[in-house]
Design a protein around this motif. Structure first.
Motif, short mmCIF file in Angstrom:
data_model
loop_
_atom_site.label_atom_id
_atom_site.label_comp_id
_atom_site.label_asym_id
_atom_site.label_seq_id
_atom_site.Cartn_x
_atom_site.Cartn_y
_atom_site.Cartn_z
N TYR A 56 0.82 -1.21 0.00
CA TYR A 56 0.00 0.00 0.00
C TYR A 56 0.85 1.26 0.00
CZ TYR A 56 -3.35 3.40 1.92
OH TYR A 56 -4.15 4.49 2.13
N HIS A 63 5.76 -12.04 -0.20
CA HIS A 63 5.02 -13.00 0.63
C HIS A 63 5.59 -14.38 0.35
CE1 HIS A 63 1.84 -15.89 1.57
NE2 HIS A 63 1.49 -15.03 2.51
N GLU A 67 6.66 -24.89 2.96
CA GLU A 67 5.80 -26.02 3.30
C GLU A 67 6.56 -27.28 3.64
OE1 GLU A 67 2.87 -26.13 0.20
OE2 GLU A 67 1.80 -24.41 1.08
N ARG B 138 -5.59 -1.50 4.66
CA ARG B 138 -4.74 -1.05 3.56
C ARG B 138 -4.29 -2.15 2.61
NH1 ARG B 138 -4.86 2.48 7.43
NH2 ARG B 138 -4.71 4.69 6.94
N ARG B 141 -6.35 -2.61 -0.56
CA ARG B 141 -6.52 -1.63 -1.63
C ARG B 141 -5.94 -2.19 -2.93
NH1 ARG B 141 -4.31 4.41 -2.58
NH2 ARG B 141 -5.76 4.86 -4.27
N TYR B 260 -3.83 -22.12 4.54
CA TYR B 260 -3.48 -21.60 3.23
C TYR B 260 -2.54 -22.58 2.55
CZ TYR B 260 -0.86 -18.56 -0.03
OH TYR B 260 -0.25 -18.03 -1.13
N GLN B 261 -2.86 -22.99 1.33
CA GLN B 261 -1.96 -23.86 0.58
C GLN B 261 -2.16 -23.64 -0.92
OE1 GLN B 261 -2.48 -28.14 0.27
NE2 GLN B 261 -0.45 -28.43 1.14
N ASN B 262 -1.07 -23.56 -1.63
CA ASN B 262 -1.12 -23.34 -3.09
C ASN B 262 -2.01 -22.16 -3.46
OD1 ASN B 262 0.53 -25.48 -3.61
ND2 ASN B 262 -1.20 -26.91 -3.62
N ASN B 263 -1.93 -21.10 -2.68
CA ASN B 263 -2.69 -19.91 -2.96
C ASN B 263 -4.19 -20.10 -2.81
OD1 ASN B 263 -2.02 -17.33 -3.24
ND2 ASN B 263 -1.64 -17.39 -5.43
N LEU B 286 -10.79 -7.30 10.03
CA LEU B 286 -9.52 -6.98 10.68
C LEU B 286 -8.87 -8.22 11.27
CD1 LEU B 286 -7.89 -4.42 11.35
CD2 LEU B 286 -9.08 -4.34 13.54
N PRO B 290 -3.65 -12.89 10.56
CA PRO B 290 -2.69 -12.33 11.52
C PRO B 290 -1.38 -11.88 10.85
CG PRO B 290 -2.88 -14.71 11.79
CD PRO B 290 -3.93 -14.29 10.81
N LEU B 291 -1.14 -12.33 9.64
CA LEU B 291 0.12 -11.94 8.98
C LEU B 291 0.03 -10.52 8.42
CD1 LEU B 291 2.95 -12.86 8.19
CD2 LEU B 291 2.01 -13.73 6.06
N GLU B 292 -1.02 -10.20 7.74
CA GLU B 292 -1.08 -8.90 7.09
C GLU B 292 -2.06 -7.94 7.76
OE1 GLU B 292 -0.60 -8.33 2.95
OE2 GLU B 292 -0.30 -10.47 2.57
N THR B 302 -3.89 -17.48 8.47
CA THR B 302 -2.70 -16.83 7.96
C THR B 302 -2.72 -16.82 6.43
OG1 THR B 302 -1.54 -17.70 9.85
CG2 THR B 302 -0.19 -16.86 8.08
N SER B 303 -2.37 -15.67 5.85
CA SER B 303 -2.26 -15.51 4.40
C SER B 303 -3.60 -15.45 3.68
CB SER B 303 -1.39 -16.61 3.77
OG SER B 303 -0.09 -16.53 4.27
N GLN B 306 -3.27 -12.79 1.11
CA GLN B 306 -2.51 -13.22 -0.06
C GLN B 306 -3.40 -14.05 -0.99
OE1 GLN B 306 0.12 -12.62 -1.70
NE2 GLN B 306 -0.11 -14.36 -3.09
N ARG B 309 -5.48 -11.71 -2.79
CA ARG B 309 -4.66 -10.93 -3.72
C ARG B 309 -4.51 -11.68 -5.04
NH1 ARG B 309 -0.26 -10.15 -0.45
NH2 ARG B 309 -0.99 -8.13 0.25
N ASP B 310 -4.30 -12.97 -4.97
CA ASP B 310 -4.12 -13.74 -6.20
C ASP B 310 -5.38 -14.52 -6.57
OD1 ASP B 310 -1.70 -12.70 -6.74
OD2 ASP B 310 -0.54 -14.36 -5.91
#
Lengths: 353, 851
Positions: A56, A63, A67, B138, B141, B260-263, B286, B290-292, B302-303, B306, B309-310
């Motif tokens: 941002y 990131h 694994e 943030r 965004r 989270y695994q393989n996106n 919120l 916990p990571l971002e 976690t993630s 991410q 995002r993808d």
């Protein structure tokens, strides 16, 4: 000045980590007067998934997901950078009164600056902190004059002491103790300025250090550094270092920019398993000439100054956000003894000093 | 025709305050007519009966079932008013357009704030208002796509005393208690279904069908894997999440179930990780990663950011939507609406001021006493639970000064609202209808074009105006009926539409490890309670016979001690007391002993907790049956004087409840993994209990092993006496009892039956594919089963006799096949539990830490 900066981080775990996710801010951003010639990031073991993106605030961010079971994670960042800037010159250009700048935050042309006039998790002030800051800003005083004075007052009133605070020490406590490290001073100064409605941001980076006269430089003995940056209409962002009482010049290398440490932590992560963990951070800021040779002499440090051993049960869960809901431990963990860590319990990784 | 006047005894409005049902002349509004006529015709007894019935349904469905609520907290439980609130067709037409407009507006506003932020750059909204709000996430965004913002939007509306609708609060974070609205409707139509129909009120089903098809379309998959992400049973809205999940046929998951695994965001199931396609978010954004995001937020995984995002997961609502809930946005909305939608804003808030703006702040400080001061954003989506605002008139001078200080320092995150009153609607007090201030939460949901508004909602009584948001300390809710002037649509169940689309929920195919764990222990505890009941019941029944030999009492004491002894560090009640007293004491200890392992009270507490934790996996009826134990005082309260006849009646009643539950599970639960784990728990528990009892009663020192009365007692506790009599028609002999209770695989009460069922279950459970060999638990259960199958009853019954001159101890140490066999069962069954726990449950307990 030209530098080769090596920033090495090693995590060792007492039991294997099955999965870990990390967010990495170790790639210096391009800012005025700073040219990144070369940058390399080496991660072992090899991440199962890696995603590079711009965050941002415009910082290069990575990131990572690991694994495979591992007991050691090492992340080495090497950067070659040329810094040609001296912001003391900019100071003279800035004449606007602090109230003018404060009021500008309400107009629509300064949205990007207004962002940094708002409090963040690490910079929530108290009335006492606001009052301390306000002393440097009598009505009509030019902004930069006030900031300069505030920087000096923090430098004089606060003791540098790396043993009294950790990442999560609130600034109200820093203010009470009048001591801390660069990160605490930066957060404190940000709170002072933001309480007045002034735009100020957190900068993480590196600082060139000088060995005592006649002695060689100790390789790897440097540390990450942090300071602040204040915006004025005439010259844009000007950086102040309250830890060293100066406006930055060629000795400072900017890594990333945010509202506070939480936005730019060099490496943060959540791991599954791992038991106790040990972090070893070493930073080396080596001045080099145009051929890449070191300027001056150095010897490698025998000790590992950066080793921090973290005992899990010494840390208490922290509430970082005003609006965070209380953590309810799962039923299974209710029966566990108190030395078990709660999910999400933050452990400090590398600190900036 | 002159509209009929209302019976003034039944209802009187407040002077000068708008009322929903009655106009200023005392006439009943036409759309209330049907309801009012019927209601006024009800006799006082009928009203009472209907009200009691309604509250009974509330209790049974568990709407008010705040699982982990502090019992000491003096909070009013959830209740439903006998009087609904009824909305006329014309008004609804306007309201639904106005609500849709707001939903579109808030979605557009959200998309802009996480995109180009023209609203800030063009000066429609002050930047610091948005950027000082911690709910502006943030990292989100630039991760938005046009279709990706607000799926669920709800608004809390109230009427001012002049009858004009105004907005109290906006909800764009989660579905905000939609399940409560649904549950209220189902409860009230249960009691007033005829009235509902004759009032021509609109059903809710088509809204949910539209929602399902929209969510499916969003995934662009035919058969998507959709889950509702809840913070878990400790959250006060868990009921709503679970109810909605069950109604929509979606999985109910918690953060701990995800990885989270393989996106992708995957669900941890018994059969491995399964990627989820869409998450209906019922947690705060919120706390989703916990990571971002908030480092202490563990309600997501976690993630998560991410993955978004993808585009590895679709989130509804998207993370970060709660920024538009900021109450300080209200004064800017009319212009924002014009800018973004090109329309005039139809629904407004009461006048508000953002305290970060110097001019607004000055105005508020000058008129402080006519204002309510509140946080601009508190994020409570729980219906009725908005925090009380600060009323400056209630503060002393020092308090006022502190408030002003706070406004000066933290004005960016504060808001002031001008005090405004409320209009009223009839509310049933138990004796009469009284006008009561109200607010309604209206729900809307995105569809391909625009938004759908739920033709109904959740209405709550509001107290004196203490809050800017929906603040309802009473917990008194009512259903909202929207009257249609059109022909009612043909009734269509939500399930019918799913079948027609040819899609179906996948919920049955995989099971979260966490749920498996909880179902397993629910099964065990239900069975354990049954065992406690049977044992105590037979013990007391034996005593009532009054004629039994003294040995009976020893048998009974011994049997009861099998339960007492299972508790760690338990003391055996010494035989000194003897007889009745001792037995009563043991029964009391088992049934009412506090914090007693293997006692009824402990099992009851476990059952209560586990039933709550698994309630989205069981039929509503099954849970209603168990609710009897949790809501009726008689199961907790120890009687002062114990009349054994009364206790037997109570235990019989309890056994009936348990039988009804078991029947419901057998007949109504799909044979999926969930059912299997419930049954595995039950089988292990029953096998353990029975082998413990057999072992103790047959081998207890000092008793002759084949006393028929003792064997009869065993048969009774094992509920096999009738079978025995009809089959063997002889006085119980050890060899026949062993045959029936130990070896007979057709007797559902025998150990062999339990072991054989366990063998089937374990074979059916998912295995790691690479294991070619039998798994450890397979081998163990096979060993137990084979041992039983190869045994012969009459051989086992040959027990070394206590001969003249032989010590008891000697006899016991002598080789005895029966004892070996029972001991083997007793020691191996806990091992089986251990193995199952390790293979199927434990990975949910893995601890994460932040570094």
């Amino acid at each position: 000045m030209r530098y080769r900066i090596a920033h090495k981080t090693e995590y060792r775990y007492s039991t294997p980590v099955a999965q870990s996710n990390h967010l990495v801010h170790l790639t210096p951003c391009q800012v005025d007067g700073q040219f990144i010639e070369d940058h390399d990031l080496l991660i072992t073991p090899r991440p199962a998934h890696r995603r590079d993106f711009t965050d941002y605030f415009g910082n290069s961010t990575i990131h990572l997901t690991l694994e495979e079971d591992h007991t050691l994670l090492s992340i080495n960042a090497v950067t070659v950078v040329t810094v040609t800037r001296d912001q003391t010159a900019l100071l003279k250009q800035s004449t606007a009164a602090w109230e003018t700048v404060r009021d500008m935050m309400f107009d629509r042309n300064h949205v990007d600056q207004a962002e940094f006039s708002c409090y963040s998790n690490f910079t929530n002030p108290t009335s006492e902190i606001a009052a301390y800051g306000a002393q440097s800003f009598p009505p009509g005083r030019p902004l930069m004059e006030g900031v300069m004075e505030l920087t000096s007052r923090i430098f004089n009133d606060f003791e540098y002491d790396s043993t009294v605070t950790d990442i999560f020490t609130p600034i109200s406590q820093v203010f009470e103790m009048k001591s801390g490290v660069c990160q605490d001073f930066a957060h404190f100064q940000l709170a002072c300025l933001r309480a007045l409605g002034l735009p100020a941001r957190y900068v993480s980076g590196y600082l060139r250090t000088y060995p005592p006269k006649g002695q060689p430089r100790l390789v790897g003995a440097d540390a990450s550094h942090a300071w602040i940056s204040v915006w004025c209409p005439e010259a844009g962002w000007i950086d102040f270092d309250p830890t060293n009482n100066k406006v930055i010049a060629e000795e400072h290398v900017t890594l990333s920019i945010g509202r506070d440490f939480g936005d730019v932590s060099p490496i943060s992560g959540i791991i599954l398993g791992g038991g106790n963990h040990f972090v070893n951070v070493s930073v080396d800021v080596m001045p080099i000439d145009k051929d890449g040779n070191e300027i001056g002499q150095s010897i490698s440090s025998q000790t590992n100054p950066g080793i921090v051993m973290l005992e899990k049960d010494t840390l208490k869960p922290q509430a970082l956000s005003q609006r965070s809901t209380p953590i309810h431990a799962q039923e299974q963990s209710q029966s566990q003894s108190s030395d078990q860590i709660l999910p999400g319990d933050p452990l400090p990784a590398d600190r900036t000093y | 025709m002159q509209p009929p006047l209302a019976d003034p005894v039944l209802y009187q409005t407040l002077l000068g305050v708008h009322d929903e049902m009655m106009d200023v002349n005392g006439a009943i509004m036409p759309h209330w007519q049907q309801w009012y006529d019927a209601f006024s015709r009800w006799s006082p007894n009928q009203r009472k009966a209907n009200w009691d019935e309604l509250n009974e349904v509330v209790r049974e469905t568990g709407i008010a079932y705040d699982l982990f609520a502090d019992p000491n907290e003096n909070k009013q439980p959830w209740s439903i008013d006998l009087a609904p609130i009824i909305i006329a067709p014309e008004e609804w037409q306007w309201l639904s357009v106005a609500l849709t407009q707001r939903a579109r507006l808030f979605n557009a506003m959200h998309n802009d704030l996480y995109g180009h932020r023209r609203l800030l750059h063009e000066g429609f909204i002050p930047a610091a208002l948005v950027l000082s709000d911690p709910s502006y996430l943030r990292p989100m965004r630039g991760n938005q796509s046009a279709y990706n913002g607000i799926q669920f939007y709800a608004a809390d509306l109230a009427k001012s005393p002049d009858g004009i609708w105004r907005v109290l609060d906006n909800h764009a974070e989660t579905p905000a208690g939609l399940g409560f609205a649904l549950a209220n409707r189902i409860a009230i139509t249960h009691c007033e279904g005829n009235l509902f129909r004759s009032s021509k009120a609109i059903r809710l089903a088509s809204y949910f069908q539209q929602l399902q098809s929209t969510l499916t379309k969003r995934t662009e998959l035919e058969d998507p894997y959709i889950a509702i992400l809840s913070p878990g049973p400790e959250h006060p809205d868990y009921f709503s999440h679970a109810y909605l999940a069950r109604y929509l046929g979606y999985l109910l998951v918690e953060g701990g179930d995800l990885v989270y695994q393989n996106n992708r965001i995957c669900l941890k199931t018994l059969a491995g990780l399964k990627p989820i396609d869409l998450i209906v978010r019922s947690i705060e954004g919120l706390n989703a990663d916990p990571l971002e995001l908030n480092p202490n937020g563990v309600h997501g995984t976690t993630s998560m950011v991410q993955a978004i995002r993808d585009k590895g997961i679709i989130m509804a609502n998207q993370l970060g939507t709660s920024i538009v809930e900021n109450r300080a946005l209200a004064p800017y909305l009319p212009k924002v609406c014009k800018y973004l939608l090109g329309e005039e804003l139809m629904l407004h808030e009461a006048p508000r001021w953002w305290l970060g703006d110097p001019k607004s702040r000055a105005h508020v400080l000058e008129n402080l006493d006519s204002m309510l001061i509140s946080e601009a954003h508190e994020g409570s989506g729980r219906p009725g639970e908005a925090r009380a605002a600060t009323d400056p008139t209630t503060l002393d001078p020092a308090g006022k000064l502190a408030l002003v200080d706070r406004i000066m320092l933290f004005g960016n995150s504060m808001v002031a609202e001008q005090k405004t009153g409320y209009a009223t609607t009839p509310s049933w007090t138990g004796e009469q209808l009284k006008p009561h201030p109200f607010a309604i939460r209206f729900y809307s949901s995105r569809k391909e074009q625009g938004y759908d508004v739920l033709p109904g909602g959740l209405s709550m009584s509001v107290g004196a105006q203490q809050a800017i948001g929906l603040h309802s300390p009473e917990g008194l809710t009512r259903d909202v009926w929207v009257v249609s002037d059109k022909q009612p649509e043909p009734f269509e169940s939500i399930w019918a539409s799913i079948a027609r689309q040819g899609s179906y929920s996948r919920a049955g195919r995989s099971l979260q490890s966490r749920i498996a764990d909880n179902l397993f222990w629910l099964g065990r505890n239900v069975e354990r309670v049954e065992w406690q009941f049977r044992l105590c019941r037979q013990a007391l029944a034996r005593l009532n016979e009054d004629s039994g030999p003294e040995e009976d009492q020893r048998t009974v004491v011994s049997a009861l001690n099998t339960l007492i002894l299972r508790a760690p560090k338990a003391r055996v009640f010494d035989a000194g007391f003897g007889g009745m007293n001792e037995i009563e004491r043991l029964v009391r200890t088992i049934l009412y002993g506090k914090d007693r392992a293997y006692g009824f009270q402990e099992s009851l507490a476990h059952m209560h907790r586990l039933a709550g934790l698994t309630r989205d996996r069981m039929s509503a009826e099954a849970l209603r049956i168990l609710n009897e134990f949790f809501t009726n005082q008689k199961w907790f309260k120890e009687p002062g004087f114990m009349h054994s006849g009364h206790v037997i009646d109570l235990l019989d009643e309890g056994l009936m409840v348990l039988a009804a539950f078991s029947g419901m599970v057998m007949e109504n639960m799909t044979r999926n993994y969930g059912w299997r784990f419930l049954d595995i728990g039950r089988r292990i528990e029953r096998a353990e209990n029975l082998s413990g009892l057999l072992n103790r009663l047959i081998f207890a020192p000092g008793m002759s092993w084949d006393a028929p009365r003792r064997l009869m007692f065993i048969l009774e506790v094992a509920d096999s006496f009738i079978t025995y009599r009809s089959r063997y028609r002889i006085t119980p002999t050890l060899s026949a009892v062993i045959d029936l209770l130990l070896l007979d695989e057709t007797n559902p009460r025998s150990i062999a039956f339990q072991i054989s069922a366990l063998h089937d279950h374990i074979n059916y459970l998912p295995k790691e594919p690479e294991i070619g060999l039998r798994s450890e638990e397979n081998r163990l259960i096979l060993e137990l089963l084979t041992e039983l199958q190869l045994s012969e009853g009459h051989k086992l019954a040959q027990i070394p006799q206590l001969e003249q001159g032989k010590e008891i101890e000697q006899v016991i140490t002598e080789e005895c096949r029966l004892e070996q066999l029972l001991n083997n069962q007793i020691s191996k069954l806990p091992q089986l539990t251990e193995l199952l726990t390790r293979r199927y449950f434990t990975h949910t307990e893995e601890q994460t830490q932040r570094i």
